[in-house]
Design a protein around this motif. Structure first.
Motif, PDB file in Angstrom:
ATOM      1  N   THR A  71     -28.617  12.213 -10.997  1.00  0.00           N
ATOM      2  CA  THR A  71     -28.440  11.416  -9.621  1.00  0.00           C
ATOM      3  C   THR A  71     -29.645  10.549  -9.482  1.00  0.00           C
ATOM      4  O   THR A  71     -29.634   9.308  -9.716  1.00  0.00           O
ATOM      5  CB  THR A  71     -28.087  12.193  -8.658  1.00  0.00           C
ATOM      6  N   GLU A  72     -30.849  11.387  -9.744  1.00  0.00           N
ATOM      7  CA  GLU A  72     -31.971  10.392  -9.804  1.00  0.00           C
ATOM      8  C   GLU A  72     -32.378   9.525 -10.792  1.00  0.00           C
ATOM      9  O   GLU A  72     -32.884   8.262 -10.657  1.00  0.00           O
ATOM     10  CB  GLU A  72     -33.321  11.357  -9.641  1.00  0.00           C
ATOM     11  N   ASN A  75     -30.460   6.283 -10.414  1.00  0.00           N
ATOM     12  CA  ASN A  75     -31.460   5.418  -9.368  1.00  0.00           C
ATOM     13  C   ASN A  75     -32.446   4.720  -9.706  1.00  0.00           C
ATOM     14  O   ASN A  75     -32.857   3.824  -9.341  1.00  0.00           O
ATOM     15  CB  ASN A  75     -31.351   6.491  -8.110  1.00  0.00           C
TER      16      ASN A  75
END
Length: 278
Positions: A71-72, A75
């Motif tokens: 997820t990071e 982003n």
């Protein structure tokens, strides 16, 4: 060549549809040296995560590091202040082989639509299966050192952006007075010590895999070792052939050929003769 996903030695992260990889520019290289390098970590395999972190802590010096989850990563990848290090799945659109190859890849972030379009600063063959990539972990310290030298070279010699790893074939002239260890399992059927000894001007030894691993781990002085990435038991595939210095992490030889019924996987007689001529 199609770059399709970033993995951390055990799992695939599907970030985008198939897309053509993008060559880096001089501006991308400059951005890298101001970036923080994110490494994708999966908590499902603690031993692999620990090994990866240990190697990076010991050997990665060129940029600050941080470890991120999927997820990071998604982003962060659109931020030009970030770079990314990991293993990438690669498929070739004109190949018959359905399974991917695995490359150690260094990319920079920015406005790319997806991971596959992010500019590549370094792309080194690492395995043809995940199991093989894990078996090749002994080479990771050498490859990390080489990758850092490579990005420094990109900064000083922009022409490498076009030639990529082929640029380093000029280093074959520096093999004189070095001990060259080639794994006896990494040569084609047309290569034998007896046949090659008659042509060698420098010291080439055909040794076991264990001897190769030992030389790498010892960082044996004035020694060069073979590193082969090619699917075993497949008639048609790409065979990547490399020679790395164990003490200086330099790439002295890089090439590949497509295997077929006549041309098997491994260093060919012509490869050995080219390596041995100096």
């Amino acid at each position: 060549m199609k770059k399709i996903g970033l993995i951390a030695f055990t799992l695939t992260l599907s970030l985008a549809a198939l897309a053509q990889g993008k060559k880096a520019t001089s501006a991308d290289v400059e951005r890298f040296f101001k970036s923080t390098t994110s490494v994708l970590i999966f908590n499902e395999n603690k031993m692999v995560d620990l090994s990866l972190k240990d190697n990076l802590t010991k050997h990665w010096k060129v940029t600050p590091l941080k470890y991120v989850d999927s997820t990071e990563f998604e982003n962060l990848r659109t931020d030009a202040k970030n770079s990314f290090l990991g293993i990438t799945e690669v498929r070739y659109s004109n190949d018959k082989r359905e399974n991917p190859y695995y490359f150690l890849a260094l990319s920079v972030g920015g406005n790319a639509a997806n991971y596959a379009d992010m500019p590549d600063l370094g792309f080194i063959p690492f395995g043809t299966t995940l199991d093989e990539a894990l078996d090749n972990m002994y080479m990771l310290p050498t490859l990390l050192d080489f990758l850092q030298m490579h990005v420094q070279n990109l900064k000083m010699i922009p022409g490498i952006l076009e030639e990529s790893l082929r640029f380093y074939n000029k280093n074959v002239e520096e093999l004189a007075n070095k001990t060259i260890l080639i794994c006896k399992d990494d040569v084609t059927s047309g290569v034998s010590p007896e046949r090659m000894d008659k042509k060698n001007k420098n010291e080439i030894r055909f040794v076991s895999r264990e001897e190769i691993v030992k030389a790498v781990e010892e960082r044996r002085p004035n020694t060069v070792v073979s590193f082969l990435v090619c699917p075993k038991g497949e008639v048609t595939a790409r065979c990547y052939k490399m020679l790395f210095g164990t003490d200086d992490a330099k790439l002295y030889f890089y090439g590949y050929h497509k295997t077929n019924k006549l041309q098997k996987n491994g260093f060919t007689r012509w490869d050995i003769e080219r390596i041995a001529r100096y």
